[in-house]
Scaffold this active site. Structure first.
Site, PDB file in Angstrom:
ATOM      1  N   CYS A  40       0.851  -1.190   0.000  1.00  0.00           N
ATOM      2  CA  CYS A  40       0.000   0.000   0.000  1.00  0.00           C
ATOM      3  C   CYS A  40       0.887   1.240   0.000  1.00  0.00           C
ATOM      4  CB  CYS A  40      -0.917  -0.029   1.224  1.00  0.00           C
ATOM      5  SG  CYS A  40      -1.658   1.554   1.634  1.00  0.00           S
TER       6      CYS A  40
ATOM      7  N   CYS B 181       0.412   3.658   2.929  1.00  0.00           N
ATOM      8  CA  CYS B 181       0.916   3.050   4.167  1.00  0.00           C
ATOM      9  C   CYS B 181       2.424   3.243   4.281  1.00  0.00           C
ATOM     10  CB  CYS B 181       0.586   1.557   4.209  1.00  0.00           C
ATOM     11  SG  CYS B 181      -1.177   1.158   4.172  1.00  0.00           S
TER      12      CYS B 181
END
Length: 298
Positions: free
Chosen positions: A216, A219
């Site tokens: 991600c 993230c």
């Protein structure tokens, strides 16, 4: 933010019964896109001397004295490359594929050298694709078509790769995929979460649990902020879990009704008291302060 599809709210265990939903704040990063196939990029390599590249790279950084790159291992063949991955075992290995006539390769290399001096738990390799026929064969096997190209390995398995990135993203990737020396606790199952909650019932510390996925983008980008906060806020406990690490982690995400990442769960006295969905650095800090009892206005 990255969406997690087909997650249904299951019956929660008694220790995690109260999960308030707070409207997510807007992320400072765009939604995490699904991977798509891109048109192959042409990568033409010509033979050169790798020493020239190192001198040019350090000069680009604008330093009077070239930084020591002794922790960056130069790899000259497939055999050396495979042996380096094998000897690293479960440590993170960061490989930069470069070429002398690539200005971007020259610019990013000094930053990898700096990271190699501060991240002692990570192995760094440099492959000069235009050094020789042997390095060309290595680039061909690893399907490297454009430089600079960074690949990340653990246990001889490629776990992530990036093309054309800058220093900030390189640092974020290295910390996210290889950080094991920070004060952010790494959680690998539901039992780890419950133990952490139990350990801090006595001291009443706020626990900030960063829930994400391995690939991600948002993230990865917000994680250096999490590390920095963990070193500055002694009264807060920071932890991280990758939902796609194993079935136990994914089950935990389902039970917590996590449908987008990154999601930050705020836990105190054994109960989840709130959450923040997004990767905005300022908003995350504001939410942490709010749950610490500091009045925050937006």
């Amino acid at each position: 933010m990255a969406a997690i599809t087909n997650l249904l709210l299951s019956n929660l265990p008694s220790s995690l019964t109260h999960v308030p939903i707070i409207n997510p704040l807007i992320s400072s990063y765009p939604p995490f896109p699904l991977p798509t196939k891109s048109k192959p990029l042409q990568f033409h390599l010509t033979t050169t001397n790798r020493a020239d590249f190192t001198i040019k790279a350090t000069a680009t950084a604008g330093t009077k004295k070239a930084p020591s790159d002794e922790r960056v291992k130069k790899v000259h063949s497939i055999e050396e490359f495979d042996e380096s991955l094998k000897s690293a075992k479960n440590r993170l290995v960061v490989v930069e594929y470069a070429a002398r006539h690539s200005p971007d390769s020259s610019k990013i290399y000094p930053f990898m050298v700096q990271l190699s001096r501060t991240c002692s738990d990570v192995d760094f390799l440099l492959v000069m694709g235009d050094e020789s026929e042997k390095t060309r064969e290595l680039c061909k096997r690893e399907k490297i078509e454009k430089v600079p190209h960074f690949s990340f390995y653990k246990s001889m398995e490629k776990i992530h790769e990036e093309e054309g990135i800058g220093p900030d993203q390189l640092m974020g990737d290295v910390l996210y995929y290889g950080d094991s020396h920070s004060s952010v606790e790494q959680l690998h199952c539901r039992e780890d979460v419950e133990k952490l909650m139990e350990d801090h019932k006595v001291d009443h510390k706020l626990i900030v649990l960063d829930v994400g996925l391995k690939h991600c983008g948002p993230c990865v980008k917000v994680y250096p902020t999490v590390i920095k906060l963990s070193r500055q806020m002694d009264s807060v406990v920071f932890a991280r879990m990758n939902g796609d690490e194993n079935e136990s982690c994914m089950k935990f995400l389902k039970d917590m009704n996590v449908i987008e990442v990154p999601t930050f769960l705020f836990i105190r006295d054994g109960e989840i008291c709130g959450r923040y969905v997004g990767s905005g650095k300022g908003e995350l800090i504001g939410e942490i302060l709010r749950y610490q009892g500091v009045r925050v206005t937006y």
